[in-house]
Design a protein around this motif. Structure first.
Motif, PDB file in Angstrom:
ATOM      1  N   ALA A 119       0.856  -1.188   0.000  1.00  0.00           N
ATOM      2  CA  ALA A 119       0.000   0.000   0.000  1.00  0.00           C
ATOM      3  C   ALA A 119       0.884   1.225   0.000  1.00  0.00           C
ATOM      4  O   ALA A 119       2.109   1.123   0.114  1.00  0.00           O
ATOM      5  CB  ALA A 119      -0.886   0.001   1.238  1.00  0.00           C
ATOM      6  N   THR A 120       0.272   2.387  -0.153  1.00  0.00           N
ATOM      7  CA  THR A 120       1.009   3.638  -0.054  1.00  0.00           C
ATOM      8  C   THR A 120       0.661   4.283   1.280  1.00  0.00           C
ATOM      9  O   THR A 120      -0.479   4.159   1.744  1.00  0.00           O
ATOM     10  CB  THR A 120       0.627   4.575  -1.222  1.00  0.00           C
ATOM     11  OG1 THR A 120       0.913   3.896  -2.443  1.00  0.00           O
ATOM     12  CG2 THR A 120       1.417   5.867  -1.185  1.00  0.00           C
ATOM     13  N   GLU A 121       1.626   4.921   1.868  1.00  0.00           N
ATOM     14  CA  GLU A 121       1.414   5.548   3.175  1.00  0.00           C
ATOM     15  C   GLU A 121       0.138   6.382   3.161  1.00  0.00           C
ATOM     16  O   GLU A 121      -0.073   7.169   2.228  1.00  0.00           O
ATOM     17  CB  GLU A 121       2.618   6.424   3.543  1.00  0.00           C
ATOM     18  CG  GLU A 121       2.577   6.933   4.980  1.00  0.00           C
ATOM     19  CD  GLU A 121       3.847   7.675   5.370  1.00  0.00           C
ATOM     20  OE1 GLU A 121       4.578   7.171   6.217  1.00  0.00           O
ATOM     21  OE2 GLU A 121       4.115   8.745   4.786  1.00  0.00           O
ATOM     22  N   ILE A 196       4.848  -0.696   2.872  1.00  0.00           N
ATOM     23  CA  ILE A 196       4.164   0.591   2.734  1.00  0.00           C
ATOM     24  C   ILE A 196       5.091   1.520   1.958  1.00  0.00           C
ATOM     25  O   ILE A 196       6.186   1.857   2.418  1.00  0.00           O
ATOM     26  CB  ILE A 196       3.811   1.205   4.105  1.00  0.00           C
ATOM     27  CG1 ILE A 196       2.937   0.236   4.928  1.00  0.00           C
ATOM     28  CG2 ILE A 196       3.094   2.538   3.911  1.00  0.00           C
ATOM     29  CD1 ILE A 196       2.574   0.748   6.311  1.00  0.00           C
ATOM     30  N   ASP A 197       4.650   1.892   0.761  1.00  0.00           N
ATOM     31  CA  ASP A 197       5.457   2.773  -0.070  1.00  0.00           C
ATOM     32  C   ASP A 197       5.376   4.200   0.445  1.00  0.00           C
ATOM     33  O   ASP A 197       4.321   4.639   0.927  1.00  0.00           O
ATOM     34  CB  ASP A 197       4.960   2.726  -1.523  1.00  0.00           C
ATOM     35  CG  ASP A 197       5.303   1.407  -2.197  1.00  0.00           C
ATOM     36  OD1 ASP A 197       6.462   0.967  -2.068  1.00  0.00           O
ATOM     37  OD2 ASP A 197       4.420   0.803  -2.825  1.00  0.00           O
ATOM     38  N   PRO A 198       6.475   4.946   0.309  1.00  0.00           N
ATOM     39  CA  PRO A 198       6.448   6.355   0.710  1.00  0.00           C
ATOM     40  C   PRO A 198       5.562   7.154  -0.240  1.00  0.00           C
ATOM     41  O   PRO A 198       5.352   6.745  -1.385  1.00  0.00           O
ATOM     42  CB  PRO A 198       7.911   6.791   0.600  1.00  0.00           C
ATOM     43  CG  PRO A 198       8.561   5.806  -0.301  1.00  0.00           C
ATOM     44  CD  PRO A 198       7.788   4.526  -0.189  1.00  0.00           C
ATOM     45  N   PRO A 199       5.040   8.299   0.209  1.00  0.00           N
ATOM     46  CA  PRO A 199       4.180   9.109  -0.662  1.00  0.00           C
ATOM     47  C   PRO A 199       4.895   9.483  -1.957  1.00  0.00           C
ATOM     48  O   PRO A 199       4.277   9.482  -3.027  1.00  0.00           O
ATOM     49  CB  PRO A 199       3.886  10.351   0.181  1.00  0.00           C
ATOM     50  CG  PRO A 199       4.186   9.974   1.580  1.00  0.00           C
ATOM     51  CD  PRO A 199       5.213   8.893   1.546  1.00  0.00           C
ATOM     52  N   THR A 200       6.174   9.809  -1.869  1.00  0.00           N
ATOM     53  CA  THR A 200       6.974  10.019  -3.071  1.00  0.00           C
ATOM     54  C   THR A 200       7.638   8.699  -3.394  1.00  0.00           C
ATOM     55  O   THR A 200       8.449   8.214  -2.619  1.00  0.00           O
ATOM     56  CB  THR A 200       8.073  11.072  -2.814  1.00  0.00           C
ATOM     57  OG1 THR A 200       7.465  12.201  -2.213  1.00  0.00           O
ATOM     58  CG2 THR A 200       8.777  11.447  -4.093  1.00  0.00           C
ATOM     59  N   PRO A 201       7.272   8.086  -4.510  1.00  0.00           N
ATOM     60  CA  PRO A 201       7.743   6.717  -4.738  1.00  0.00           C
ATOM     61  C   PRO A 201       9.249   6.618  -4.925  1.00  0.00           C
ATOM     62  O   PRO A 201       9.904   7.592  -5.303  1.00  0.00           O
ATOM     63  CB  PRO A 201       7.008   6.303  -6.001  1.00  0.00           C
ATOM     64  CG  PRO A 201       6.426   7.515  -6.593  1.00  0.00           C
ATOM     65  CD  PRO A 201       6.393   8.588  -5.574  1.00  0.00           C
ATOM     66  N   ARG A 202       9.754   5.442  -4.641  1.00  0.00           N
ATOM     67  CA  ARG A 202      11.171   5.175  -4.880  1.00  0.00           C
ATOM     68  C   ARG A 202      11.382   5.059  -6.392  1.00  0.00           C
ATOM     69  O   ARG A 202      10.447   4.781  -7.136  1.00  0.00           O
ATOM     70  CB  ARG A 202      11.575   3.878  -4.188  1.00  0.00           C
ATOM     71  CG  ARG A 202      11.364   3.927  -2.680  1.00  0.00           C
ATOM     72  CD  ARG A 202      11.682   2.592  -2.012  1.00  0.00           C
ATOM     73  NE  ARG A 202      11.115   2.550  -0.650  1.00  0.00           N
ATOM     74  CZ  ARG A 202      11.705   3.063   0.418  1.00  0.00           C
ATOM     75  NH1 ARG A 202      12.890   3.629   0.314  1.00  0.00           N
ATOM     76  NH2 ARG A 202      11.124   3.007   1.592  1.00  0.00           N
TER      77      ARG A 202
END
Lengths: 335, 338
Positions: A119-121, A196-202
């Motif tokens: 998921a994303t944060e 959990i992916d950061p709001p700004t993706p890697r």
């Protein structure tokens, strides 16, 4: 029996795609077209060599299927929020660890490790957990959530618990059954990764997960066999193909019970470490990282030379009892 | 009648208006949020606000609770169908999973929920009794293993009541003013873990643990404890769990997980003891069901000839499942009749 296998399995999530401008202008046209465009474009960015899977799709332990399989759940919009709904059922099923050892697993959706929830944060997570495995079980998530969602309360056989909480903070997390003896409940297979992916993706990369685990096959409170992603020695016999000079992002989790610590080692290379996935910048570069039970990190690297390279914990007895594998670096075509 | 119909139209018009205004306020923020999703959202929000009367949790209710829905709709075997289609992420999935039709759902939607609810009345007592019965099953097989001088094998079964069940029944014990008994259970487990060297100490510890569970059971009214319908519901809970555990014990046609074999043995042993208590009454009041239950239970029980596993399984897990289903079907005849 399980619908989960049909869930969305895009290599990249929508937000990442938007960030890269891949679907700019496509959004309004329709999601199908958007996805196709996304797949085409992303495959030109991240090169994943074709993989031959020797195991059937229904195998309980299937390390190649688990490797790059991210479950983004069924996405719903509720009250202006993104809700990711995941459905998991606890079952019992035997697996063949080697030619002479059959082991009865306790598993989620008929697989060990369980699905990798992603998921994303800030998303809302909803996990519908149905226990059909006899004993009481539970799902305890690492990350931040209220006490009633902490998953230490037993969920009895044939009953359902719905865990719901916000995905935070970004990083590599895990979930596992928290019924005592936890060593037995985890050791039999009730665990998985929770990213959990950061709001700004890697940045784009060939992403994969590796979960190191132990098997106590004779209930002597010691592990007789070890595995990465469910099966002993699988990646030794079936090396993971990766592309030369391709950025690899490895989500690594040590969930070996009984042995307190392992030191993950990658041959002939250095990797960047993002501890618990909690940073966007690496904190160190090394070729060995020591991890206690339940510790997990993101490791990033790429291979300069084609060929086969091992990875394993440097507790060599553990490696040689099943916890080792190979990357096979495929050379880039000469321009 | 016409007034209600008018209100119904008014409500749907209203929710339509809300829907439209909602979709206007969120101009294509995400293309993947079509109107259909907003409408389920609106309807589930309405369901939540409509309270009144105790609801049935379709994810966890026992068959006899679900029978209320079956009775309301007059659909035979609906309870079993609801159980078989679990889990439900929301109540509307009763329709999505073809368990009931939309018109049927409209008739029962105020009776169902997926939220944790406080059980009441008989359902609450059955839930409490079943948990204690599972504890008893664990302790009974532990005792057999202690008597066979196998403390290492007995240990997990003394642990299970605390590890898997106690936390789930703790609130109810407080509410029913039953003295907590976690500590003596843990003390007994420690003693057995240490090798059960002091036989007298283990004996006393075991006796007081078993007594604590019995005392907790005795907090239920005697009439209920002696009622065939009530006892049969508990037996179903025990056999259901025994069935799953037995399945988890067998691999490659062998009993490879002793713990799960023994768990299931304990549950069936206690199910038999419970049935003995009502069998005379059953024979008198429900002779047909009694005959079927008694015969099937006898065959089922042969699956566990000894506390330590037989060399080859007496029954396959499919055979056990089938017998448990047969017993469940017979008990349903009784619980529905009463």
């Amino acid at each position: 029996m399980f619908n989960d296998k049909n869930l969305e399995k895009f290599p990249l999530n929508r937000r990442q795609a938007l960030k890269w401008g891949l679907v700019a202008g496509v959004g309004a046209v329709g999601s199908v077209l958007g996805v196709e465009a996304l797949n085409r474009r992303s495959s030109s960015q991240v090169i994943i060599p074709p993989v031959q899977n020797s195991l059937s799709n229904t195998a309980v332990a299937n390390p190649l299927a688990v490797l790059r399989d991210f479950d983004y759940g069924t996405v719903k919009q509720e009250n202006g929020r993104t809700v990711r709904e995941f459905r998991v059922e606890a079952h019992t099923s035997p697996i063949q660890l080697n030619r002479s050892t059959t082991f009865i697993t306790w598993n989620l959706n008929g697989r060990v490790p369980g699905p990798t929830f992603r998921a994303t944060e800030g998303d809302r997570i909803r996990v519908i957990f149905y226990n059909r495995a006899g004993h009481s079980h539970s799902l305890h998530f690492h990350g931040v959530h209220p006490p009633d969602m902490d998953g230490i309360k037993p969920v009895r056989n044939n009953t359902v618990m719905i865990y719901e909480f916000d995905a935070e903070p970004y990083g590599v997390h895990l979930y596992h059954c928290h019924i005592a003896p936890v060593t037995r409940h985890v050791g039999k297979g009730l665990y998985g990764m929770f990213i959990i992916d950061p709001p700004t993706p890697r940045p784009p990369a060939d992403e994969m997960i590796m979960i190191m685990a132990g098997y106590d096959t004779n209930e002597d409170q010691k592990n007789e066999l070890y595995a990465i992603n469910g099966l002993p020695d699988y990646y030794m016999n079936h090396p993971i193909p990766i592309q030369q000079n391709q950025l690899i992002r490895l989500y690594v989790l040590n969930l070996i019970e009984f042995d307190p610590v392992v030191t993950f080692h990658l041959h002939a290379n250095m990797f960047k470490v993002f501890r618990t996935g909690r940073t966007l910048e690496p904190s160190e570069e090394t070729d060995v990282i020591t991890m206690g039970t339940a510790e997990r990190h993101i490791l990033e690297f790429s291979f300069r030379y084609p060929g086969k390279f091992m990875f394993h914990p440097h507790q060599d007895a553990i490696a040689e009892a099943g916890c080792m594998g190979l990357f096979e670096v495929v050379g880039n075509a000469k321009a | 009648m016409s007034i209600f119909r008018f209100i119904g139209y008014f409500c749907s018009a209203l929710s339509l208006a809300i829907l439209i205004s909602c979709s206007n306020q969120t101009p294509n923020a995400t293309t993947s949020a079509p109107a259909a999703q907003s409408s389920t959202q609106a309807s589930s929000a309405m369901n939540h606000s409509m309270s009144g009367g105790r609801k049935i949790n379709i994810n966890s209710a026992i068959l006899s609770e679900l029978d209320k829905l079956e009775a309301k709709l007059g659909v035979p075997a609906l309870s079993n169908k609801i159980q078989a289609s679990r889990p439900y992420g929301n109540v509307e999935e009763l329709v999505a999973k073809n368990v009931v039709t939309q018109p049927q759902f409209d008739q029962i939607k105020d009776m169902v929920t997926i939220e944790d609810i406080q059980l009441e009345g008989e359902a609450k007592d059955v839930d409490y009794m079943t948990k204690l019965a599972l504890m008893k099953g664990h302790l009974m097989v532990a005792k057999e293993l202690l008597d066979l001088q196998k403390p290492d094998q007995a240990e997990p079964h003394i642990g299970h009541p605390v590890e898997e069940i106690y936390a789930d029944v703790e609130d109810q014990l407080n509410e029913r003013k039953v003295q907590a008994f976690k500590e003596p259970l843990i003390a007994l487990q420690d003693e057995v873990k240490a090798g059960a060297k002091d036989a007298a100490k283990v004996g006393t510890g075991f006796k007081s643990s078993m007594q604590s569970v019995d005392t907790a059971i005795a907090a239920l009214p005697e009439t209920q404890r002696n009622s065939p319908s009530f006892v049969l519901k508990t037996i179903n809970g025990l056999l259901d769990t025994a069935n799953s555990e037995y399945g988890a014990a067998i691999a490659d046609g062998k009993i490879s997980q002793l713990i799960e074999y023994q768990d299931s043995r304990g549950f069936v042993t206690y199910a038999n003891e419970l049935y003995d208590g009502i069998s005379a009454q059953m024979a008198k009041e429900y002779p047909d069901a009694h005959k079927e239950i008694e015969t099937t239970m006898a065959t089922l029980t042969k699956t566990w000839p000894t506390p330590t596993a037989p060399a080859a399984p007496v029954s396959t897990s499919d055979e056990v499942s089938k017998m448990v289903k047969t017993i469940e079907a017979s008990t349903q005849k009784v619980t529905k009749a009463s």
